[in-house]
Design a protein around this motif. Structure first.
Motif, PDB file in Angstrom:
ATOM      1  N   VAL A 265       2.299  -7.040 -15.628  1.00  0.00           N
ATOM      2  CA  VAL A 265       2.574  -6.835 -16.980  1.00  0.00           C
ATOM      3  C   VAL A 265       1.596  -5.731 -17.584  1.00  0.00           C
ATOM      4  O   VAL A 265       0.274  -5.958 -17.268  1.00  0.00           O
ATOM      5  CB  VAL A 265       2.802  -7.981 -17.794  1.00  0.00           C
ATOM      6  CG1 VAL A 265       2.992  -7.564 -19.177  1.00  0.00           C
ATOM      7  CG2 VAL A 265       4.010  -8.827 -17.630  1.00  0.00           C
ATOM      8  N   GLY A 266       1.909  -4.720 -18.330  1.00  0.00           N
ATOM      9  CA  GLY A 266       0.858  -3.637 -18.625  1.00  0.00           C
ATOM     10  C   GLY A 266       0.725  -2.528 -17.813  1.00  0.00           C
ATOM     11  O   GLY A 266       0.129  -1.478 -18.115  1.00  0.00           O
ATOM     12  N   TRP A 267       1.156  -2.589 -16.844  1.00  0.00           N
ATOM     13  CA  TRP A 267       1.085  -1.539 -15.671  1.00  0.00           C
ATOM     14  C   TRP A 267       2.268  -0.522 -15.832  1.00  0.00           C
ATOM     15  O   TRP A 267       3.464  -1.045 -15.711  1.00  0.00           O
ATOM     16  CB  TRP A 267       0.847  -1.790 -14.152  1.00  0.00           C
ATOM     17  CG  TRP A 267       0.726  -0.783 -13.384  1.00  0.00           C
ATOM     18  CD1 TRP A 267      -0.537   0.035 -12.930  1.00  0.00           C
ATOM     19  CD2 TRP A 267       1.737  -0.035 -12.565  1.00  0.00           C
ATOM     20  NE1 TRP A 267      -0.095   0.977 -12.022  1.00  0.00           N
ATOM     21  CE2 TRP A 267       0.980   0.908 -11.666  1.00  0.00           C
ATOM     22  CE3 TRP A 267       2.931  -0.468 -12.519  1.00  0.00           C
ATOM     23  CZ2 TRP A 267       1.981   1.642 -10.946  1.00  0.00           C
ATOM     24  CZ3 TRP A 267       3.785   0.198 -11.610  1.00  0.00           C
ATOM     25  CH2 TRP A 267       3.215   1.374 -10.890  1.00  0.00           C
ATOM     26  N   GLY A 268       2.142   0.771 -15.652  1.00  0.00           N
ATOM     27  CA  GLY A 268       3.283   1.470 -15.861  1.00  0.00           C
ATOM     28  C   GLY A 268       3.397   2.270 -14.374  1.00  0.00           C
ATOM     29  O   GLY A 268       2.262   2.937 -14.036  1.00  0.00           O
ATOM     30  N   PRO A 269       4.529   2.666 -14.001  1.00  0.00           N
ATOM     31  CA  PRO A 269       4.529   3.650 -12.548  1.00  0.00           C
ATOM     32  C   PRO A 269       4.122   4.958 -12.982  1.00  0.00           C
ATOM     33  O   PRO A 269       3.937   5.487 -14.056  1.00  0.00           O
ATOM     34  CB  PRO A 269       6.051   3.857 -12.735  1.00  0.00           C
ATOM     35  CG  PRO A 269       6.762   2.959 -13.332  1.00  0.00           C
ATOM     36  CD  PRO A 269       5.743   2.285 -14.453  1.00  0.00           C
ATOM     37  N   GLN A 270       3.305   5.556 -12.063  1.00  0.00           N
ATOM     38  CA  GLN A 270       2.504   6.714 -12.023  1.00  0.00           C
ATOM     39  C   GLN A 270       3.309   7.943 -11.289  1.00  0.00           C
ATOM     40  O   GLN A 270       3.926   7.884 -10.197  1.00  0.00           O
ATOM     41  CB  GLN A 270       1.256   6.392 -11.446  1.00  0.00           C
ATOM     42  CG  GLN A 270       0.298   5.596 -11.768  1.00  0.00           C
ATOM     43  CD  GLN A 270       0.120   5.613 -13.532  1.00  0.00           C
ATOM     44  OE1 GLN A 270      -0.397   6.639 -13.910  1.00  0.00           O
ATOM     45  NE2 GLN A 270       0.305   4.737 -14.026  1.00  0.00           N
ATOM     46  N   GLU A 271       3.330   8.970 -12.002  1.00  0.00           N
ATOM     47  CA  GLU A 271       3.992  10.128 -11.221  1.00  0.00           C
ATOM     48  C   GLU A 271       2.629  10.699 -10.119  1.00  0.00           C
ATOM     49  O   GLU A 271       1.772  10.856 -10.275  1.00  0.00           O
ATOM     50  CB  GLU A 271       4.076  11.470 -12.256  1.00  0.00           C
ATOM     51  CG  GLU A 271       5.058  11.006 -13.379  1.00  0.00           C
ATOM     52  CD  GLU A 271       6.469  10.737 -12.644  1.00  0.00           C
ATOM     53  OE1 GLU A 271       6.786  11.389 -11.741  1.00  0.00           O
ATOM     54  OE2 GLU A 271       7.120   9.866 -13.203  1.00  0.00           O
ATOM     55  N   ILE A 272       3.369  10.911  -8.898  1.00  0.00           N
ATOM     56  CA  ILE A 272       2.843  11.429  -7.689  1.00  0.00           C
ATOM     57  C   ILE A 272       3.017  12.723  -7.719  1.00  0.00           C
ATOM     58  O   ILE A 272       4.238  13.426  -7.484  1.00  0.00           O
ATOM     59  CB  ILE A 272       2.904  10.579  -6.572  1.00  0.00           C
ATOM     60  CG1 ILE A 272       2.681   9.013  -6.689  1.00  0.00           C
ATOM     61  CG2 ILE A 272       2.318  11.137  -5.304  1.00  0.00           C
ATOM     62  CD1 ILE A 272       1.235   8.775  -6.714  1.00  0.00           C
TER      63      ILE A 272
ATOM     64  N   GLU B 116       0.792  -1.156  -0.031  1.00  0.00           N
ATOM     65  CA  GLU B 116      -0.067  -0.078  -0.086  1.00  0.00           C
ATOM     66  C   GLU B 116       0.894   1.100  -0.075  1.00  0.00           C
ATOM     67  O   GLU B 116       0.453   2.244  -0.692  1.00  0.00           O
ATOM     68  CB  GLU B 116      -1.008  -0.068   1.038  1.00  0.00           C
ATOM     69  CG  GLU B 116      -2.026  -1.023   0.950  1.00  0.00           C
ATOM     70  CD  GLU B 116      -2.700  -1.312   2.300  1.00  0.00           C
ATOM     71  OE1 GLU B 116      -2.417  -0.820   3.434  1.00  0.00           O
ATOM     72  OE2 GLU B 116      -3.670  -2.337   2.635  1.00  0.00           O
ATOM     73  N   ALA B 117       1.938   1.030   0.642  1.00  0.00           N
ATOM     74  CA  ALA B 117       2.892   2.405   0.964  1.00  0.00           C
ATOM     75  C   ALA B 117       3.431   2.595  -0.577  1.00  0.00           C
ATOM     76  O   ALA B 117       3.730   3.767  -1.254  1.00  0.00           O
ATOM     77  CB  ALA B 117       4.088   2.304   1.619  1.00  0.00           C
ATOM     78  N   ALA B 118       3.599   1.417  -1.304  1.00  0.00           N
ATOM     79  CA  ALA B 118       4.439   1.551  -2.732  1.00  0.00           C
ATOM     80  C   ALA B 118       3.297   2.253  -3.806  1.00  0.00           C
ATOM     81  O   ALA B 118       3.529   2.915  -4.682  1.00  0.00           O
ATOM     82  CB  ALA B 118       4.757   0.169  -3.117  1.00  0.00           C
ATOM     83  N   VAL B 119       1.915   1.635  -3.610  1.00  0.00           N
ATOM     84  CA  VAL B 119       0.834   2.284  -4.289  1.00  0.00           C
ATOM     85  C   VAL B 119       0.727   3.654  -4.081  1.00  0.00           C
ATOM     86  O   VAL B 119       0.698   4.499  -4.940  1.00  0.00           O
ATOM     87  CB  VAL B 119      -0.321   1.707  -4.124  1.00  0.00           C
ATOM     88  CG1 VAL B 119      -1.782   2.330  -4.651  1.00  0.00           C
ATOM     89  CG2 VAL B 119      -0.516   0.045  -4.281  1.00  0.00           C
ATOM     90  N   ALA B 120       0.782   4.112  -2.854  1.00  0.00           N
ATOM     91  CA  ALA B 120       0.738   5.634  -2.672  1.00  0.00           C
ATOM     92  C   ALA B 120       2.011   6.449  -3.093  1.00  0.00           C
ATOM     93  O   ALA B 120       1.932   7.579  -3.609  1.00  0.00           O
ATOM     94  CB  ALA B 120       0.728   5.763  -1.073  1.00  0.00           C
ATOM     95  N   ARG B 121       3.126   5.677  -3.376  1.00  0.00           N
ATOM     96  CA  ARG B 121       4.110   6.441  -4.114  1.00  0.00           C
ATOM     97  C   ARG B 121       4.079   6.435  -5.745  1.00  0.00           C
ATOM     98  O   ARG B 121       4.955   6.898  -6.417  1.00  0.00           O
ATOM     99  CB  ARG B 121       5.536   5.552  -3.660  1.00  0.00           C
ATOM    100  CG  ARG B 121       5.861   5.904  -2.279  1.00  0.00           C
ATOM    101  CD  ARG B 121       7.507   5.172  -1.831  1.00  0.00           C
ATOM    102  NE  ARG B 121       7.809   5.415  -0.762  1.00  0.00           N
ATOM    103  CZ  ARG B 121       7.661   4.406   0.255  1.00  0.00           C
ATOM    104  NH1 ARG B 121       7.381   3.386  -0.125  1.00  0.00           N
ATOM    105  NH2 ARG B 121       8.174   4.669   1.392  1.00  0.00           N
ATOM    106  N   GLY B 122       3.216   5.647  -6.188  1.00  0.00           N
ATOM    107  CA  GLY B 122       2.999   5.520  -7.425  1.00  0.00           C
ATOM    108  C   GLY B 122       3.774   4.480  -8.118  1.00  0.00           C
ATOM    109  O   GLY B 122       3.976   4.213  -9.330  1.00  0.00           O
ATOM    110  N   GLU B 123       4.280   3.480  -7.195  1.00  0.00           N
ATOM    111  CA  GLU B 123       5.379   2.541  -7.593  1.00  0.00           C
ATOM    112  C   GLU B 123       4.754   1.159  -7.966  1.00  0.00           C
ATOM    113  O   GLU B 123       5.172   0.253  -8.487  1.00  0.00           O
ATOM    114  CB  GLU B 123       6.325   2.315  -6.543  1.00  0.00           C
ATOM    115  CG  GLU B 123       7.298   3.425  -6.244  1.00  0.00           C
ATOM    116  CD  GLU B 123       8.066   3.257  -5.205  1.00  0.00           C
ATOM    117  OE1 GLU B 123       9.544   3.560  -5.378  1.00  0.00           O
ATOM    118  OE2 GLU B 123       7.735   2.758  -3.902  1.00  0.00           O
TER     119      GLU B 123
END
Length: 220
Positions: A213-220, A155-162
């Motif tokens: 696969v198919g997911w890309g990092p998001q900018e926070i 969840e912390a990685a999700v919050a970072r956009g990772e």
């Protein structure tokens, strides 16, 4: 034995009753790590043998514990606590790192702690299995605690956009099963790899869960 014998109170030899009790308990747990985690194992150990290895009497055993199962339960929790402390320290120290490096640092800390003493692996993954419903409940509760830790980091990685946003409960449960199985097999000599290679494989699996696969990092 309905309950523990009453331990002596008061100061003796410069130590309080609480200090003496803590020392006795530590000596019994150290002896249990030796006997349960090696030869002869939990099921073949007697109270007399454990007491002799600890350099204490059977009376002192019953002042601290009711049964050998109580000792195994306490030792299982202690071994897990050691590993958890190592992981928490690694989490704190790796907060500034990218996801892949952070995951590697955390799992390297866990693997190094658990496998530093092969007896810890046996307590965690072998001796605790099938002893009683009570210990099975404890084992599953500690595993659930590890699952929650993985979920929290996800969840912390999700919050970072990772990492991809999702419910990680099922995936974390499956991943912890992989961790336990692979470390057990590696320690038993069934896996031809270095510990670093084992950790690298676990990190690849975790990254595959967090970044499908198919997911890309998001900018926070």
């Amino acid at each position: 034995m309905a309950g523990r014998l009453k331990a002596p109170t008061g100061r003796y030899g410069g130590k309080t009753a609480e200090q003496r009790q803590a020392e006795r308990r530590r000596r019994f747990l150290d002896a249990a790590l030796q006997l349960f985690g090696d030869v002869p194992g939990y099921r073949a150990t007697t109270v007399a043998a454990l007491s002799e290895t600890a350099g204490l009497s059977t009376r002192q055993f019953y002042e601290e514990f009711r049964t050998l199962e109580d000792v195994l339960a306490a030792l299982h929790l202690q071994v897990n606590d050691w590993a958890e402390q190592a992981v928490i320290a690694a989490v704190t120290g790796a907060e500034h790192l990218p996801l892949a490096e952070r995951a590697a640092a955390i799992f390297r800390a866990y693997a190094a702690n658990v496998t530093a003493d092969p007896r810890r692996v046996r307590i965690t993954f072998v001796e605790i299995i099938g002893v009683s419903p009570r210990l099975e409940e404890q084992r599953l509760a500690r595993r659930a605690r590890w699952v929650r830790l993985v979920c929290a980091e996800a969840e912390a990685a999700v919050a970072r956009g990772e990492a991809a946003p999702r419910d990680y409960q099922l995936a974390a449960t499956a991943f912890i099963g992989s961790v336990n199985g692979l470390l057990h097999d590696w320690n038993a000599g069934w896996v031809e790899a270095t510990l670093d290679e084992v950790v690298d494989e676990l990190v690849r699996q975790l990254l595959g869960i967090l970044q499908p696969v198919g997911w890309g990092p998001q900018e926070i």
